[in-house]
Scaffold this motif. Structure first.
Motif, mmCIF file in Angstrom:
data_model
loop_
_atom_site.group_PDB
_atom_site.id
_atom_site.type_symbol
_atom_site.label_atom_id
_atom_site.label_comp_id
_atom_site.label_asym_id
_atom_site.label_seq_id
_atom_site.Cartn_x
_atom_site.Cartn_y
_atom_site.Cartn_z
ATOM 1 N N GLY A 468 47.936 34.519 28.199
ATOM 2 C CA GLY A 468 47.123 35.383 27.345
ATOM 3 C C GLY A 468 46.363 36.415 28.154
ATOM 4 O O GLY A 468 46.256 37.583 27.759
ATOM 5 N N ALA A 469 45.842 35.979 29.310
ATOM 6 C CA ALA A 469 45.099 36.915 30.164
ATOM 7 C C ALA A 469 46.016 37.998 30.717
ATOM 8 O O ALA A 469 45.628 39.169 30.826
ATOM 9 C CB ALA A 469 44.430 36.150 31.306
ATOM 10 N N SER A 472 46.745 40.528 28.005
ATOM 11 C CA SER A 472 45.580 41.392 27.822
ATOM 12 C C SER A 472 45.445 42.372 28.987
ATOM 13 O O SER A 472 45.139 43.562 28.788
ATOM 14 C CB SER A 472 44.316 40.534 27.711
ATOM 15 O OG SER A 472 43.160 41.339 27.629
ATOM 16 N N GLU A 475 47.922 45.150 28.613
ATOM 17 C CA GLU A 475 47.488 46.113 27.597
ATOM 18 C C GLU A 475 46.401 47.031 28.146
ATOM 19 O O GLU A 475 46.350 48.222 27.823
ATOM 20 C CB GLU A 475 46.977 45.359 26.374
ATOM 21 C CG GLU A 475 48.076 44.618 25.604
ATOM 22 C CD GLU A 475 47.512 43.795 24.466
ATOM 23 O OE1 GLU A 475 46.270 43.660 24.397
ATOM 24 O OE2 GLU A 475 48.311 43.273 23.664
ATOM 25 N N LYS A 476 45.507 46.485 29.013
ATOM 26 C CA LYS A 476 44.428 47.283 29.589
ATOM 27 C C LYS A 476 44.847 47.985 30.879
ATOM 28 O O LYS A 476 44.041 48.719 31.451
ATOM 29 C CB LYS A 476 43.228 46.378 29.884
ATOM 30 C CG LYS A 476 42.634 45.721 28.653
ATOM 31 C CD LYS A 476 41.502 44.769 29.041
ATOM 32 C CE LYS A 476 40.917 44.056 27.834
ATOM 33 N NZ LYS A 476 39.859 43.086 28.228
ATOM 34 N N ARG A 505 40.384 42.894 37.719
ATOM 35 C CA ARG A 505 39.813 42.531 36.420
ATOM 36 C C ARG A 505 38.697 43.502 36.025
ATOM 37 O O ARG A 505 38.158 44.239 36.865
ATOM 38 C CB ARG A 505 39.267 41.111 36.455
ATOM 39 C CG ARG A 505 40.337 40.031 36.626
ATOM 40 C CD ARG A 505 39.684 38.662 36.629
ATOM 41 N NE ARG A 505 40.646 37.591 36.801
ATOM 42 C CZ ARG A 505 41.232 36.936 35.806
ATOM 43 N NH1 ARG A 505 40.951 37.287 34.558
ATOM 44 N NH2 ARG A 505 42.083 35.962 36.043
ATOM 45 N N SER A 506 38.349 43.461 34.759
ATOM 46 C CA SER A 506 37.309 44.359 34.250
ATOM 47 C C SER A 506 35.953 44.077 34.879
ATOM 48 O O SER A 506 35.093 44.963 34.931
ATOM 49 C CB SER A 506 37.206 44.225 32.725
ATOM 50 O OG SER A 506 36.968 42.881 32.352
#
Length: 734
Positions: A468-469, A472, A475-476, A505-506
């Protein structure tokens, strides 16, 4: 049955007269409307065909006109005579349908003019819409008849037909419509009026008839309708009234026999209902059964598990699930065919059914090559069932010559039991735990049973969370290329850089590939990650042309099957002055590479892309395979370089690789250089091109830009490293 009263007959007659007036009006309206519609349609179709013919004539006339002035336009263009070209354009505009002209010489416009012409067709839907076609007349070079140096492009509006044509079409349309309306009116006056009167008379006669009146007498048919169906209708009414009177009398007489028949029919319906109930029970059994194996199907299994959980009674509730998967079944199916695959599944299902009957458990086909066995008992009973399955398949010896684990069909089994799980779980939780254990059995080599545990479920959950990460992050677009410098020790200058993927990572945390690469590869998400990284590299090189002399990145053999990704690499190489290098893992080719593999490499080389072999010395490729690949460079694996840190004399393997490279006339680059003494030793034995933490850790694109521009410590010294910690061995991907 009594006859109708006189009052009733009068009412019928009055109603019939009203019907006569209404019927005549309806027939007149419908006839005139139909005639009008048919007239309009016929006129419209004819007008449309004539209009299309006139448009074609306009286009043909324009083509002939363009062909006549084409040589003059070609001469003007060839001599760069703008005045003559302008005269040609002016001459073309004498034809009303020509709305734009463009004279092109060597991809440049000499003359380009257009004009607005008042339309001749009415602005009605598509009729008045512009119908532009472009006529092209190429200019042929007088020196070389096979070469053109320009063209004249003429835009013709085919809707600009002659005004008199439009007047003629509209006149024809109106005349045709009026003619059909008149035709409809006369048709009604001559035929339908007589038909309406006679139909009204027939209605009066039939309305006044009663069953006990016997045969009726109908009026004589008008001459214009004689020998037609309406004439026969009167005779038929007379016969029908006579027959109906007799039939009604017979019905009254046979009423008792009908009642008796209905009773017999009721008994037959009851018997048929019982038969249908039996058929429904059979269909229900079929709905719960797998059509191929005869086992219970997934729907039946889920209902069975739900029933077990619903009747659970506290701590005595013990249920185990075995999820059985046939190993390497896809290879078996692909090689032997679907029919052989189905036969193998049927044999496996037969063995499982027998084992289920012996141990008193339910067996179902879960889907594809997966089966589920439900055991109402403790985990020890489930383990005995699993061992029986392995033993039975071993004795059955269903041959599978292409299995990587055995020469016969085997199964992997995941076991989950409520005995070792939360009592609040659901049937789906139990099957999911068995699925996690099955995945672990496959990971450990297949042909075994693995029991679900807290650790396995935790690892599976972490894997799902990682998936899932990753989705995501994709997508980012959180994946970025980091560059590790490659140094030429002869000059201590930057020879190039290798791109290594990092997950930024964000929250600013930087994740290295060993954390996510296995999940990304197994799920197929690695292709999307590769594309994101490649896009970032393309943007960087485009924004900073000539910054890097060379840029390399890994290209796994599977990505060579992705033509769009290969095309993206080729586009990158064509758009930058930086030399693009793709690194092939030595483990991706053994002995002789496939023809498609070599064909894609040739496509890359034709685009100016260099090919290197990465981690050379860790695989088992042959010299023949290397010759087929024909790499530009070999990268000596860090496993051969690292021993030199403890003892510089451990360089004999590197020397051997250098000898192979010299024999093949290819360059060599050493990876994993961690110290100055190793770097100097490698340069001494003939390997000046180097890469490793001594020369610099992987750094972001911005850091590499600042480093090259002199805003950070210089590349080529032991102090040049990124401002974050990375493990000594980084996992790389393209």
């Amino acid at each position: 049955m009594a006859l109708l009263s006189s009052d009733t007959k009068v009412d019928c007659a009055t109603s019939t007269q009203n019907t006569k007036k209404s019927l005549g009006r309806v027939l007149l309206q419908k006839t005139l409307l139909l005639a009008l519609i048919l007239g309009l349609v016929a006129a419209a179709v004819t007008m449309w065909v004539d209009l299309a013919r006139e448009k074609s004539a306009v286009e043909v006339a324009a083509q002939e006109f363009v062909a006549s002035v084409g040589p003059s336009a070609a001469a003007a263009a060839y001599n760069y005579d703008f005045e003559a070209a302008d005269k040609v354009v002016t001459g073309l505009f004498t034809q009303r349908a020509i709305v734009a002209v463009q004279v092109i010489n060597e991809d440049e416009d000499m003359v380009a003019r257009s004009r607005e012409v008042e339309p001749t067709l009415p602005n009605i839907s598509v009729i008045g819409r512009q119908d532009i076609v472009v006529i092209s007349y190429p200019f042929v070079s007088p020196r070389d008849k096979n070469q053109t140096f320009g063209a004249i492009l003429v835009s013709v509006d085919r809707s600009l037909v002659a005004p008199e044509i439009v007047d003629r079409l509209l006149t024809f349309f109106l005349i045709t419509a009026a003619k059909n309306v008149l035709f409809g009116f006369f048709l009604y006056a001559l035929i339908f009026a007589a038909l309406t009167r006679h139909a009204t008379e027939l209605a009066i006669v039939t309305r006044s008839w009663t069953p006990d009146a016997g045969r009726v007498s109908v009026p004589k048919v008008p001459r214009i309708l004689s020998d037609t169906e309406i004439a026969d209708l009167g005779s038929r009414i007379e016969d029908l009234t006579e027959t109906a009177s007799k039939a009604i009398a017979e019905i009254e007489a046979s009423r008792d026999s009908v009642i008796d028949f209905n009773e017999e029919l009721t008994d037959a319906v009851r018997a048929r209902t019982v038969e249908l109930e039996n058929v429904n029970k059979q269909l229900k059994r079929q709905a719960e059964t797998d059509g191929l194996t005869g086992l219970f199907n997934r729907t039946s299994l889920e209902r069975f598990l739900t029933e077990i959980f619903e009747r659970a009674d506290g701590t005595d509730f013990q249920v185990s699930v075995l999820l059985v998967d046939v190993d390497h079944f896809k290879k078996f199916n692909d090689f032997y065919g679907h029919q052989a695959g189905d036969e193998a599944l049927v044999k496996c299902a037969g063995l499982l059914r027998q084992i289920g009957e012996d141990h008193g458990c339910r067996v179902a086909r879960y889907g594809g090559e997966e089966f589920v066995i439900v055991i109402e008992g403790r985990k020890r009973s489930a383990l005995r069932v699993a061992n029986s399955i392995h033993a039975a398949l071993d004795l059955a010896s269903i041959i599978h010559e292409h299995s990587t684990t055995a020469k016969q069909i085997t199964v992997s089994i995941g076991l989950a039991s409520t005995e070792s799980m939360n009592l609040q779980l659901t049937p789906d939780d139990l099957v999911s735990a068995a699925d996690d254990a099955l995945y672990e059995a496959k990971r450990l080599g297949r042909n075994r049973t693995v029991t679900s545990s807290t650790e396995i479920r935790k690892r599976a959950n972490e894997e799902r969370n990682m998936m899932g990460a990753l989705i995501s992050a994709i997508e980012k677009r959180e994946f970025e290329p980091f560059l590790q410098p490659q140094i030429d020790m002869r000059t201590r200058e930057l020879a190039g850089a290798e791109a290594l993927v990092r997950w930024v990572r964000s929250d600013g945390q930087i994740v290295t590939p060993e954390v996510f690469m296995r999940s990304a590869t197994q799920s197929g998400l690695i292709a999307k990650i590769d594309s994101i990284v490649l896009d970032a590299l393309a943007d960087f090189l485009s924004a900073h042309p000539g910054l890097l002399p060379q840029l390399s990145f890994n290209l796994v053999a599977k990505n060579l099957e992705n033509q769009s990704y290969v095309n993206a690499i080729i586009d990158l190489a064509k758009s930058t002055s930086t030399v693009i290098v793709v690194e092939l893992l030595e483990t991706d080719f053994v002995d002789r590479p496939s023809d498609s593999f070599l064909w894609q490499l040739d496509n890359l080389r034709e685009a100016g892309i260099k090919v290197e072999v990465d981690d050379f010395g860790t695989g088992r490729s042959s010299i023949v395979g290397l010759m087929a690949i024909s790499p530009h460079k070999l990268k000596i694996a860090r496993e051969l370089v690292e021993p030199m840190e403890a003892d510089l004399e451990q360089s004999h393997l590197v020397t051997s690789v250098l000898s192979i490279a010299q024999a093949l006339s290819v360059e060599v680059l050493a990876e994993g250089v961690e110290s100055e003494r190793v770097a100097l030793r490698l340069a001494e034995i003939g390997c000046p091109l180097q890469q490793g933490y001594f020369h610099g850790k992987p750094i972001s694109l911005d850091e590499m830009l600042r480093t090259i521009q002199g805003e950070a410590t210089s590349i080529g010294s032991s102090n040049s490293s990124s401002n974050f910690d990375l493990p000594a061995r980084s996992v790389r991907t393209n």
